[in-house]
Enzyme design. Structure first.
Site, PDB file in Angstrom:
ATOM      1  N   HIS A  64      85.852   3.389  10.583  1.00 19.73           N
ATOM      2  CA  HIS A  64      84.858   3.185   9.494  1.00 19.73           C
ATOM      3  C   HIS A  64      83.513   3.378  10.364  1.00 19.73           C
ATOM      4  O   HIS A  64      82.595   4.338   9.895  1.00 19.73           O
ATOM      5  CB  HIS A  64      84.846   2.032   8.734  1.00 19.73           C
ATOM      6  CG  HIS A  64      83.941   1.840   7.585  1.00 19.73           C
ATOM      7  ND1 HIS A  64      84.464   1.970   6.438  1.00 19.73           N
ATOM      8  CD2 HIS A  64      82.368   1.696   7.863  1.00 19.73           C
ATOM      9  CE1 HIS A  64      83.188   1.724   5.722  1.00 19.73           C
ATOM     10  NE2 HIS A  64      82.240   1.925   6.324  1.00 19.73           N
ATOM     11  N   GLU A  65      82.930   2.643  11.177  1.00 23.98           N
ATOM     12  CA  GLU A  65      81.717   2.682  11.972  1.00 23.98           C
ATOM     13  C   GLU A  65      81.563   3.676  12.637  1.00 23.98           C
ATOM     14  O   GLU A  65      80.530   4.532  12.755  1.00 23.98           O
ATOM     15  CB  GLU A  65      81.566   1.243  12.753  1.00 23.98           C
ATOM     16  CG  GLU A  65      81.831   0.066  11.971  1.00 23.98           C
ATOM     17  CD  GLU A  65      80.932  -0.212  10.669  1.00 23.98           C
ATOM     18  OE1 GLU A  65      80.018   0.376  10.748  1.00 23.98           O
ATOM     19  OE2 GLU A  65      81.405  -0.691   9.891  1.00 23.98           O
ATOM     20  N   HIS A 113      80.101   6.442  10.376  1.00 20.50           N
ATOM     21  CA  HIS A 113      78.898   6.565   9.994  1.00 20.50           C
ATOM     22  C   HIS A 113      78.008   6.733  11.360  1.00 20.50           C
ATOM     23  O   HIS A 113      76.964   7.445  11.330  1.00 20.50           O
ATOM     24  CB  HIS A 113      78.521   4.795  10.059  1.00 20.50           C
ATOM     25  CG  HIS A 113      78.812   4.344   8.776  1.00 20.50           C
ATOM     26  ND1 HIS A 113      78.729   4.949   7.550  1.00 20.50           N
ATOM     27  CD2 HIS A 113      79.236   2.872   8.430  1.00 20.50           C
ATOM     28  CE1 HIS A 113      79.126   4.163   6.652  1.00 20.50           C
ATOM     29  NE2 HIS A 113      79.403   2.899   6.998  1.00 20.50           N
TER      30      HIS A 113
END
Length: 223
Positions: A121-122, A125
């Site tokens: 997820h990160e 980003h």
């Protein structure tokens, strides 16, 4: 006191703490401090161990780190220096900051597979930041990256959502979309420029179609 005696004493205090028998308030406070220190150290060691394993062997993590390296201006990028583990005081399992990198919340991670989803997820980003120079205070930018991160990371796969939502409360039909939308709204609500839940819902809806269907850097995803 010998090593064996120290071990016996620790177990005695542990038993006292669990049962409350013969434990003064001072001893309870000391035990809580000692236990917290030991637990944090164990969590930290396990978090870094799992992080290193993922960086070496996870197809998802390896794919994302390779794509980030391809578009990064940092020729000496070292992921082991930009992905750190620490204790967090909120309900998030991780976070990304453009200037510092990725934080993995060692006290919020259930197991190494939860760490894999969180790290994925990160990393999405991070990819978005490098690819499009995201303005994180711009609600549409924020919402779009959150939609992409939840959709592409794997954290909204059927089994993950099944466990997270308490079994059969999870709807199979459009479950992926509902999970992604819910998590994006929650994240946007935390943005200082977001007024309330209704504001977050409106922003997510405005960018939903284009951002949910944008699977870059993947050609497609499997739900």
């Amino acid at each position: 006191m010998s090593k064996e005696d120290k071990g016996i004493e620790w177990w005695r205090r542990t038993f006292q703490y669990k049962t409350g028998l013969g434990l003064t308030s001072e001893l309870k406070a000391q035990y809580e401090s000692d236990y917290s220190t030991i637990l944090n150290k164990k969590q930290c060691i396990q978090c870094y161990k799992d992080r290193d394993w993922m960086l070496s062997y996870s197809p998802m993590i390896r794919f994302m780190t390779q794509r980030i390296k391809q578009i990064s201006k940092d020729d000496d990028l070292k992921f082991d220096e930009k992905i750190i583990c620490d204790v967090c005081d909120n309900t998030k399992s991780g976070g990304y900051h453009p200037d510092f990198g990725i934080l993995l919340c060692q006290n919020r991670l259930r197991d190494k597979w939860h760490l894999e989803d969180t790290l994925s997820h990160e990393l999405i980003h991070w990819y978005d930041q490098l690819k499009w120079e995201v303005d994180w205070l711009n609600l549409k930018h924020h919402a779009c990256s959150e939609i992409r991160a939840s959709n592409l990371s794997g954290e909204c796969r059927f089994w993950q959502e099944f466990k997270r939502r308490g079994g059969f409360t999870f709807k199979i039909a459009k479950g992926q979309q509902e999970c992604v939308k819910r998590r994006a709204i929650l994240s946007v609500m935390g943005n200082p420029n977001c007024k309330d839940k209704e504001h977050a819902e409106r922003i997510v809806e405005e960018v939903w179609e284009s951002c949910f269907n944008d699977t870059r850097p993947f050609e497609q995803i499997y739900k």
